[in-house]
Enzyme design. Structure first.
Site, PDB file in Angstrom:
ATOM      1  N   GLU A  97       0.842  -1.206   0.000  1.00  0.00           N
ATOM      2  CA  GLU A  97       0.000   0.000   0.000  1.00  0.00           C
ATOM      3  C   GLU A  97       0.874   1.252   0.000  1.00  0.00           C
ATOM      4  OE1 GLU A  97      -2.474  -1.226   3.262  1.00  0.00           O
ATOM      5  OE2 GLU A  97      -3.361  -2.729   1.935  1.00  0.00           O
ATOM      6  N   GLY A 173      -6.280  -8.233   0.964  1.00  0.00           N
ATOM      7  CA  GLY A 173      -7.611  -7.674   1.207  1.00  0.00           C
ATOM      8  C   GLY A 173      -8.650  -8.089   0.186  1.00  0.00           C
TER       9      GLY A 173
END
Ligand code: PEP
Length: 253
Positions: A97, A173
């Site tokens: 990320e 995720g």
């Protein structure tokens, strides 16, 4: 012998109240766990409060990032020394990320890794390919490139204080875990690279898998020869699910 290691990355989640309650519940759940190293990485602003909850427990404390300088005019940043000061022993670096949303490149990750080591923090260095890179058969080359860049200039002694995390970006995720075989394939490649580059020190380095790890897929992942633990995102936000990931071995249940 590599100690199995499970790290929870809370990302930008929880309120202060939720963070302390989660840490407290984990402390109780993991009180008797043996043979597994455990750490949780809450948001910076909750580190001190979470440190209070896990003091003298089996749960270590980590941060999700750090700056590479020790101090100075870096508005909004946090140094490795500050993290140690509030009780951290670990720091996650190069998470996808940060690489993909904040534009962090390998040379920056490398500066952070060196700074973390200098502050006696254990860096958990993340690598992993995008789906598009996997689809065109470039997964191994991408991961190898990230390893070369992120660990540049390190010697075998420094490597012994590093944890690696292979996290295919398409599995983070998304609920889509890499199969144990897919994980092992890349982990074995990483191990071979480590051996070639660092000699026998590469043998002791823990390589965690990350990407939709859940209580029901942990044991199969851990059965792979080069999977030494897990970096857990979503499932680390719920005490029962994180605890059952940590207790993947029957003797700990
Ligand atoms: C992560 O962010 O490091 C991660 C692996 O997330 P998740 O477990 O939610 O896929």
């Amino acid at each position: 012998m590599r100690t199995p290691t499970v790290v929870g990355n809370w990302k930008m989640n929880t309120t202060l109240k939720e963070a302390t309650a989660l840490a407290n519940a984990l402390r109780r759940e993991l009180d008797r766990v043996d043979g597994v190293e455990v750490a949780i990485c809450p948001p910076y602003v909750y580190l001190l409060d979470v440190a209070d909850q896990v003091r003298d427990s089996r749960i270590g404390l980590g941060a999700q990032d750090c700056h590479w300088e020790t101090r100075g005019a870096f508005t909004g940043e946090v140094s490795p020394g500050m993290l140690r000061d509030v009780g951290c022993a670990y720091v996650v670096l190069g998470h996808s990320e940060r690489r993909n949303l904040m534009g962090e490149k390998d040379d920056l990750v490398n500066r952070k890794v060196r700074a973390a080591l200098a502050a006696r923090l254990t860096p958990i260095v993340c690598v992993g390919e995008l789906l598009e890179e996997r689809d065109r058969g470039a997964a191994e080359a991408v991961v190898r490139g990230q390893l070369e860049g992120s660990l540049a200039g390190l010697g075998p002694a420094e490597l012994e204080d590093v944890i690696l995390a292979y996290e295919p970006v398409w599995a983070i995720g998304t609920g889509r875990t890499a199969t144990p075989g897919q994980a092992q394939e890349i982990h074995a490649m990483i191990r071979a690279w480590l051996r070639k580059r660092f000699g026998s020190s590469g043998e002791g380095v823990r390589i965690l898998y990350g990407g939709s790890v859940k209580p029901d897929n942990m044991a199969d992942l851990m059965a792979q020869a080069d999977v030494d633990g897990a970096l857990v995102g979503g499932a680390s936000l719920e005490a029962a699910s994180f605890a059952s990931i940590v207790k993947y071995r029957k003797e700990n249940r």
